[in-house]
Design a protein around this motif. Structure first.
Motif, PDB file in Angstrom:
ATOM      1  N   GLU A 102       0.651  -1.224  -0.048  1.00  0.00           N
ATOM      2  CA  GLU A 102       0.007  -0.091  -0.014  1.00  0.00           C
ATOM      3  C   GLU A 102       0.731   1.380   0.148  1.00  0.00           C
ATOM      4  N   GLU A 103       0.147   2.499  -0.117  1.00  0.00           N
ATOM      5  CA  GLU A 103       1.323   3.541  -0.083  1.00  0.00           C
ATOM      6  C   GLU A 103       1.862   3.730   1.092  1.00  0.00           C
ATOM      7  N   ARG A 104       2.854   4.295   1.312  1.00  0.00           N
ATOM      8  CA  ARG A 104       3.725   4.434   2.253  1.00  0.00           C
ATOM      9  C   ARG A 104       4.527   3.192   2.981  1.00  0.00           C
ATOM     10  N   ASP A 105       4.223   1.897   2.357  1.00  0.00           N
ATOM     11  CA  ASP A 105       4.676   0.691   2.779  1.00  0.00           C
ATOM     12  C   ASP A 105       6.386   0.772   2.395  1.00  0.00           C
ATOM     13  N   ILE A 106       7.004  -0.073   2.892  1.00  0.00           N
ATOM     14  CA  ILE A 106       8.432  -0.381   2.464  1.00  0.00           C
ATOM     15  C   ILE A 106       8.181  -1.973   2.004  1.00  0.00           C
ATOM     16  N   VAL A 107       8.820  -1.966   1.044  1.00  0.00           N
ATOM     17  CA  VAL A 107       8.822  -3.756   0.194  1.00  0.00           C
ATOM     18  C   VAL A 107      10.259  -4.023   0.157  1.00  0.00           C
ATOM     19  N   VAL A 108      10.561  -5.071   0.333  1.00  0.00           N
ATOM     20  CA  VAL A 108      11.988  -5.649   0.395  1.00  0.00           C
ATOM     21  C   VAL A 108      12.039  -6.906  -0.434  1.00  0.00           C
ATOM     22  N   TYR A 109      12.921  -6.934  -1.474  1.00  0.00           N
ATOM     23  CA  TYR A 109      13.267  -8.101  -2.424  1.00  0.00           C
ATOM     24  C   TYR A 109      14.694  -8.074  -2.731  1.00  0.00           C
ATOM     25  N   ASP A 110      14.976  -9.311  -3.016  1.00  0.00           N
ATOM     26  CA  ASP A 110      16.409  -9.877  -3.532  1.00  0.00           C
ATOM     27  C   ASP A 110      16.500  -9.838  -4.827  1.00  0.00           C
ATOM     28  N   THR A 111      17.477  -9.360  -5.527  1.00  0.00           N
ATOM     29  CA  THR A 111      17.359  -9.534  -7.169  1.00  0.00           C
ATOM     30  C   THR A 111      18.387 -10.747  -7.385  1.00  0.00           C
ATOM     31  N   THR A 112      18.877 -11.647  -6.551  1.00  0.00           N
ATOM     32  CA  THR A 112      19.556 -12.869  -6.789  1.00  0.00           C
ATOM     33  C   THR A 112      18.492 -14.051  -6.975  1.00  0.00           C
ATOM     34  N   ARG A 113      17.290 -13.546  -6.614  1.00  0.00           N
ATOM     35  CA  ARG A 113      16.072 -14.611  -6.870  1.00  0.00           C
ATOM     36  C   ARG A 113      15.011 -14.008  -7.757  1.00  0.00           C
ATOM     37  N   PRO A 114      14.199 -14.865  -8.615  1.00  0.00           N
ATOM     38  CA  PRO A 114      13.129 -14.257  -9.258  1.00  0.00           C
ATOM     39  C   PRO A 114      12.298 -13.818  -8.258  1.00  0.00           C
ATOM     40  N   PHE A 115      11.526 -12.776  -9.078  1.00  0.00           N
ATOM     41  CA  PHE A 115      10.601 -11.933  -8.411  1.00  0.00           C
ATOM     42  C   PHE A 115       9.643 -11.190  -9.437  1.00  0.00           C
ATOM     43  N   SER A 116       8.493 -10.681  -9.157  1.00  0.00           N
ATOM     44  CA  SER A 116       7.549  -9.973  -9.735  1.00  0.00           C
ATOM     45  C   SER A 116       6.872  -8.855  -9.093  1.00  0.00           C
ATOM     46  N   LEU A 117       6.853  -7.462  -9.602  1.00  0.00           N
ATOM     47  CA  LEU A 117       6.084  -6.510  -8.854  1.00  0.00           C
ATOM     48  C   LEU A 117       5.154  -6.200  -9.882  1.00  0.00           C
ATOM     49  N   THR A 118       3.777  -6.000  -9.469  1.00  0.00           N
ATOM     50  CA  THR A 118       2.552  -5.857 -10.453  1.00  0.00           C
ATOM     51  C   THR A 118       1.959  -4.567  -9.951  1.00  0.00           C
ATOM     52  N   TYR A 119       2.016  -3.399 -10.752  1.00  0.00           N
ATOM     53  CA  TYR A 119       1.396  -2.073 -10.319  1.00  0.00           C
ATOM     54  C   TYR A 119       0.052  -1.873 -10.962  1.00  0.00           C
ATOM     55  N   PRO A 120      -1.021  -2.070 -10.375  1.00  0.00           N
ATOM     56  CA  PRO A 120      -2.289  -2.071 -11.326  1.00  0.00           C
ATOM     57  C   PRO A 120      -2.963  -0.826 -11.758  1.00  0.00           C
ATOM     58  N   GLU A 121      -2.171   0.218 -11.442  1.00  0.00           N
ATOM     59  CA  GLU A 121      -2.504   1.739 -11.474  1.00  0.00           C
ATOM     60  C   GLU A 121      -1.119   2.558 -11.711  1.00  0.00           C
ATOM     61  N   ARG A 122      -1.346   3.899 -12.271  1.00  0.00           N
ATOM     62  CA  ARG A 122      -0.276   4.587 -12.281  1.00  0.00           C
ATOM     63  C   ARG A 122       0.500   4.556 -10.860  1.00  0.00           C
ATOM     64  N   PHE A 123       1.856   4.717 -10.827  1.00  0.00           N
ATOM     65  CA  PHE A 123       2.326   4.875  -9.323  1.00  0.00           C
ATOM     66  C   PHE A 123       3.720   5.489  -9.204  1.00  0.00           C
ATOM     67  N   SER A 124       4.099   5.598  -8.172  1.00  0.00           N
ATOM     68  CA  SER A 124       5.283   6.473  -7.953  1.00  0.00           C
ATOM     69  C   SER A 124       6.135   5.621  -6.693  1.00  0.00           C
ATOM     70  N   THR A 125       7.281   5.247  -6.813  1.00  0.00           N
ATOM     71  CA  THR A 125       8.100   4.537  -5.976  1.00  0.00           C
ATOM     72  C   THR A 125       9.642   5.099  -5.846  1.00  0.00           C
ATOM     73  N   ARG A 126      10.036   4.842  -4.673  1.00  0.00           N
ATOM     74  CA  ARG A 126      11.603   5.067  -4.625  1.00  0.00           C
ATOM     75  C   ARG A 126      12.225   3.863  -4.266  1.00  0.00           C
ATOM     76  N   VAL A 127      13.373   3.601  -4.775  1.00  0.00           N
ATOM     77  CA  VAL A 127      13.978   2.233  -4.435  1.00  0.00           C
ATOM     78  C   VAL A 127      15.598   2.431  -4.413  1.00  0.00           C
ATOM     79  N   VAL A 128      16.092   1.616  -3.346  1.00  0.00           N
ATOM     80  CA  VAL A 128      17.474   1.664  -2.917  1.00  0.00           C
ATOM     81  C   VAL A 128      17.960   0.389  -3.042  1.00  0.00           C
ATOM     82  N   HIS A 129      18.903   0.262  -3.981  1.00  0.00           N
ATOM     83  CA  HIS A 129      19.848  -1.111  -4.092  1.00  0.00           C
ATOM     84  C   HIS A 129      20.942  -1.143  -3.000  1.00  0.00           C
TER      85      HIS A 129
END
Length: 322
Positions: A102-129
């Motif tokens: 949801e809005e204002r949530d933090i999400v964490v994922y690992d690029t060394t394993r498969p993943f998917s992110l689905t955005y059903p509407e226009r979105f804005s996010t900030r990502v740190v690797h």
């Protein structure tokens, strides 16, 4: 310096291909499928670096981004991604977990394993690797938070969300020395997040009480910072200075999110990077910095510095690649 990638001036029939390339360039290689076939598509990415971290601000139309085993085999970039959902919602799938963002949530994922992110509407996010090598945690500990959503109403999430959101937006304003310190702070926040999300097990006979453990851990950290220049500073030397066994030392730090040896090396590298970033005619030589911060030789220092920061001490000192 920030890199801006936008579909605004791209011909309509080329926008999607441009966006796939832009997203893979700023983050990691992925497949991107837009939602709503036939609709005009637009997206914008502002990406840059904060010390050894990759940071990106993304705004785009509805889509599904997925990283497969084939992507990983061709481009095995080892990062843990921490994202802040600024607007819109998303669904994250990784390791059999499915999490609603949801809005204002933090999400964490690992690029060394498969993943998917689905955005059903226009979105804005900030990502740190965060480079996996900078985190220094075993895979089983990292898996405790990847593929999950972190709420921001309380706990570490309530502090981390505004910090990361502001940090990504203002990356270009920081000097190299400040950026390096902020990168280390982000890693420390992540380690705290892992520790917070880990349920403590049964205390064994060698486990110190929580209050005593925290106090001892603080004293040990202070001791390490005061003695970074000493090449003989090792876990064994730290344990001896505090009149405890090496085994007990490791027990004290088992919930700190980093081993003592890794902590010593990381703090030496951080101080070295800060000193090298001063630049100018009076900038110290690489050999002098290596000696000042306790490295056994310039060659060893250069090797571990490149492994940690992704560039050599000379490149860091001259500002190349940053």
């Amino acid at each position: 310096m920030s890199l801006v990638l936008t579909t605004d001036s791209v011909p309509e029939r080329q926008k999607l291909d441009y966006w796939r390339t832009a997203l893979s360039r700023a983050l990691v290689p992925m497949t991107v499928t837009p939602h709503g076939a036939g609709r005009p598509f637009s997206g914008r990415i502002v990406s840059g670096r904060l010390g050894y971290l990759k940071v990106s601000a993304i705004e785009a139309d509805a889509q599904r981004a997925s990283r497969t085993a084939a992507h990983i085999a061709r481009s095995p970039d080892a990062f843990v991604a921490v994202g802040v959902q600024m607007r819109g919602t998303a669904t994250l799938v990784q390791d059999g977990r499915r999490a609603t963002v949801e809005e204002r949530d933090i999400v964490v994922y690992d690029t060394t394993r498969p993943f998917s992110l689905t955005y059903p509407e226009r979105f804005s996010t900030r990502v740190v690797h965060l480079p996996r090598r900078a985190i220094g945690l075993p895979d089983e500990q990292i898996r405790r938070v990847t593929g999950t959503v972190i709420g921001t109403a309380d706990g570490i999430g309530s502090v981390l969300m505004p910090f990361l959101a502001t940090l990504v937006a203002s990356t270009h304003t920081y000097s190299p020395a400040v950026a390096g310190k902020l990168a280390a702070t982000v890693v420390d926040f992540f380690l705290t997040l892992v520790a917070e999300r880990t349920r403590p097990g049964e205390a064994g006979p060698d486990s110190p009480p929580d209050g005593a453990r925290r106090q001892l851990a603080r004293r040990i950290r202070d001791h390490i910072d005061r003695n970074l220049a000493d090449p003989a500073l090792t876990p064994a030397a730290v344990a001896e200075a505090h009149h405890i066994s090496v085994r007990y030392l490791h027990r004290v730090f088992e919930d700190e999110g980093v081993t003592v040896a890794r902590l010593i090396q990381r703090r030496r590298l951080e101080e070295s990077a800060r000193e090298l970033a001063r630049g100018g005619a009076a900038a110290p030589t690489v050999a002098a910095v290596a000696q000042r911060w306790g490295f056994v030789s310039p060659a060893h220092f250069s090797r571990v510095f490149r492994d940690f920061y992704g560039r050599s001490p000379v490149e860091w000192r001259t500002g190349r690649g940053r």
